[in-house]
Write a protein that holds these residues in place. Structure first.
Motif, mmCIF file in Angstrom:
data_model
loop_
_atom_site.group_PDB
_atom_site.id
_atom_site.type_symbol
_atom_site.label_atom_id
_atom_site.label_comp_id
_atom_site.label_asym_id
_atom_site.label_seq_id
_atom_site.Cartn_x
_atom_site.Cartn_y
_atom_site.Cartn_z
ATOM 1 N N MET A 1 7.943 -4.806 11.739
ATOM 2 C CA MET A 1 8.788 -4.764 10.553
ATOM 3 C C MET A 1 9.765 -3.602 10.645
ATOM 4 O O MET A 1 9.432 -2.541 11.153
ATOM 5 N N SER A 2 10.986 -3.828 10.171
ATOM 6 C CA SER A 2 11.951 -2.744 10.124
ATOM 7 C C SER A 2 11.657 -1.860 8.934
ATOM 8 O O SER A 2 10.849 -2.197 8.068
ATOM 9 N N PHE A 3 12.346 -0.732 8.867
ATOM 10 C CA PHE A 3 12.042 0.278 7.859
ATOM 11 C C PHE A 3 12.208 -0.232 6.428
ATOM 12 O O PHE A 3 11.290 -0.124 5.612
ATOM 13 N N PHE A 138 -1.705 1.512 3.716
ATOM 14 C CA PHE A 138 -1.310 1.901 5.070
ATOM 15 C C PHE A 138 -1.895 0.958 6.128
ATOM 16 O O PHE A 138 -1.331 0.811 7.212
ATOM 17 N N ALA A 139 -3.030 0.318 5.813
ATOM 18 C CA ALA A 139 -3.664 -0.546 6.800
ATOM 19 C C ALA A 139 -3.099 -1.963 6.786
ATOM 20 O O ALA A 139 -2.985 -2.598 7.835
ATOM 21 N N VAL A 140 -2.745 -2.446 5.603
ATOM 22 C CA VAL A 140 -2.331 -3.845 5.463
ATOM 23 C C VAL A 140 -0.814 -4.014 5.529
ATOM 24 O O VAL A 140 -0.308 -4.909 6.213
ATOM 25 N N ILE A 141 -0.084 -3.170 4.847
ATOM 26 C CA ILE A 141 1.364 -3.350 4.732
ATOM 27 C C ILE A 141 2.117 -2.659 5.859
ATOM 28 O O ILE A 141 3.071 -3.207 6.408
ATOM 29 N N ILE A 142 1.683 -1.466 6.201
ATOM 30 C CA ILE A 142 2.407 -0.697 7.218
ATOM 31 C C ILE A 142 1.969 -1.125 8.605
ATOM 32 O O ILE A 142 0.785 -1.125 8.938
ATOM 33 N N SER A 143 2.932 -1.498 9.418
ATOM 34 C CA SER A 143 2.649 -1.975 10.773
ATOM 35 C C SER A 143 2.116 -0.841 11.652
ATOM 36 O O SER A 143 2.460 0.331 11.474
ATOM 37 N N THR A 144 1.281 -1.214 12.605
ATOM 38 C CA THR A 144 0.764 -0.215 13.547
ATOM 39 C C THR A 144 1.877 0.319 14.443
ATOM 40 O O THR A 144 1.724 1.378 15.061
ATOM 41 N N ASP A 145 2.981 -0.414 14.517
ATOM 42 C CA ASP A 145 4.116 0.015 15.330
ATOM 43 C C ASP A 145 5.057 0.957 14.577
ATOM 44 O O ASP A 145 6.007 1.485 15.164
ATOM 45 N N THR A 146 4.812 1.147 13.284
ATOM 46 C CA THR A 146 5.666 2.033 12.499
ATOM 47 C C THR A 146 5.505 3.476 12.976
ATOM 48 O O THR A 146 4.376 3.974 13.053
ATOM 49 N N PRO A 147 6.595 4.156 13.299
ATOM 50 C CA PRO A 147 6.502 5.552 13.772
ATOM 51 C C PRO A 147 5.879 6.475 12.722
ATOM 52 O O PRO A 147 5.976 6.224 11.515
ATOM 53 N N LEU A 148 5.248 7.535 13.186
ATOM 54 C CA LEU A 148 4.617 8.497 12.290
ATOM 55 C C LEU A 148 5.651 9.106 11.334
ATOM 56 O O LEU A 148 5.347 9.364 10.169
ATOM 57 N N SER A 149 6.875 9.322 11.824
ATOM 58 C CA SER A 149 7.917 9.907 10.973
ATOM 59 C C SER A 149 8.199 9.016 9.761
ATOM 60 O O SER A 149 8.409 9.510 8.655
ATOM 61 N N TYR A 150 8.194 7.690 9.965
ATOM 62 C CA TYR A 150 8.389 6.761 8.854
ATOM 63 C C TYR A 150 7.222 6.837 7.872
ATOM 64 O O TYR A 150 7.407 6.807 6.658
ATOM 65 N N LYS A 151 6.013 6.930 8.411
ATOM 66 C CA LYS A 151 4.831 7.008 7.555
ATOM 67 C C LYS A 151 4.865 8.272 6.700
ATOM 68 O O LYS A 151 4.458 8.257 5.531
ATOM 69 N N GLY A 155 4.900 8.592 2.652
ATOM 70 C CA GLY A 155 3.990 9.447 1.899
ATOM 71 C C GLY A 155 4.716 10.348 0.921
ATOM 72 O O GLY A 155 4.299 10.494 -0.235
ATOM 73 N N VAL A 156 5.802 10.971 1.373
ATOM 74 C CA VAL A 156 6.586 11.843 0.495
ATOM 75 C C VAL A 156 7.174 11.029 -0.659
ATOM 76 O O VAL A 156 7.168 11.472 -1.818
ATOM 77 N N TYR A 157 7.659 9.838 -0.348
ATOM 78 C CA TYR A 157 8.215 8.983 -1.405
ATOM 79 C C TYR A 157 7.148 8.654 -2.450
ATOM 80 O O TYR A 157 7.403 8.740 -3.660
ATOM 81 N N LEU A 158 5.960 8.263 -2.004
ATOM 82 C CA LEU A 158 4.888 7.896 -2.928
ATOM 83 C C LEU A 158 4.526 9.067 -3.836
ATOM 84 O O LEU A 158 4.255 8.887 -5.030
ATOM 85 N N SER A 159 4.522 10.265 -3.282
ATOM 86 C CA SER A 159 4.225 11.460 -4.066
ATOM 87 C C SER A 159 5.313 11.726 -5.100
ATOM 88 O O SER A 159 5.032 11.934 -6.286
ATOM 89 N N VAL A 160 6.569 11.702 -4.648
ATOM 90 C CA VAL A 160 7.692 11.970 -5.544
ATOM 91 C C VAL A 160 7.812 10.882 -6.612
ATOM 92 O O VAL A 160 8.040 11.172 -7.795
ATOM 93 N N ALA A 161 7.645 9.625 -6.206
ATOM 94 C CA ALA A 161 7.767 8.518 -7.144
ATOM 95 C C ALA A 161 6.683 8.576 -8.215
ATOM 96 O O ALA A 161 6.935 8.280 -9.393
#
Length: 209
Positions: A1-3, A138-151, A155-161
């Motif tokens: 999946m793309s970003f 993180f296990a179901v929606i976020i792909s295992t191929d997603t870079p750590l920087s995206y993750k 995380g920062v977005y979820l905290s701020v939101a």
């Protein structure tokens, strides 16, 4: 999946979850009613920062450990329930203030803000169901191929939101049109929140025993 598609799914799921009434909502409402906008906002910030704990758990694998180790999950649940019970007993003992007491409550916003921040942080941080929610996210929606920087961005977005949602709620609850009423009649809301916190604690305990 793309970003962007992945991010939009995460944002949508998170919005539905954060808008659902629960311990976080009860904490913000209690501090908004009793101490005003400043304290409620600090509670909101505490809740938002605690989200980073759950994100960290999910990224480093602690979330998996909690979800697959019954006694550890129960320990977190008992600690969370105990803290909710502690908050509940304080709210249930709220009494009707006279005018001077109401003013004193408003003037005590600064020290109350520190307590509100801690209450928000601990309430969310100790909630094992929140850990499982983010672990699933993180296990179901976020792909295992997603870079750590995206993750990390997620995380920062979820905290701020999360903080932003509860800050907005704090602003609504402390609107000037209802502030005077809340200062004098807010103890009824305080007691109601005490009942809600008590029920949440009992539900949490019931779910693990």
């Amino acid at each position: 999946m793309s970003f962007w598609p992945e991010f939009l799914v995460i944002a949508s799921v998170h919005l539905l979850a954060v808008a659902s009434p629960g311990p976080d909502f009860a904490i913000v409402l209690r501090y908004a009613v009793r101490y005003g906008r400043r304290a409620a906002i600090f509670a909101s910030i505490g809740i938002g920062l605690a989200i980073l704990l759950h994100v960290t758990y999910s990224l480093v694998g602690i979330g998996v450990l909690i979800s697959t180790t019954p006694w550890l999950f129960q320990l977190f649940s008992v600690l969370a329930a105990g803290y909710l019970l502690y908050l509940a007993q304080g709210a249930l003992r709220a009494k009707a203030p006279d005018t001077e007491q109401a003013i004193a409550l408003e003037q005590s916003a600064a020290p109350a803000s520190r307590k509100a921040f801690v209450a928000g942080f601990i309430t969310n941080g100790l909630n094992p169901k929140a850990t499982l929610f983010f672990l699933s996210l993180f296990a179901v929606i976020i792909s295992t191929d997603t870079p750590l920087s995206y993750k990390l961005i997620y995380g920062v977005y979820l905290s701020v939101a999360t903080s932003a949602w509860f800050v907005m709620l704090s602003m609504v609850l402390t609107n000037s049109r209802v502030r005077g009423l809340l200062l004098l009649k807010g103890y009824w809301f305080d007691r109601l929140m005490g009942v809600l916190l008590l029920l949440l604690a009992l539900h949490l305990l019931y779910s693990i025993f």
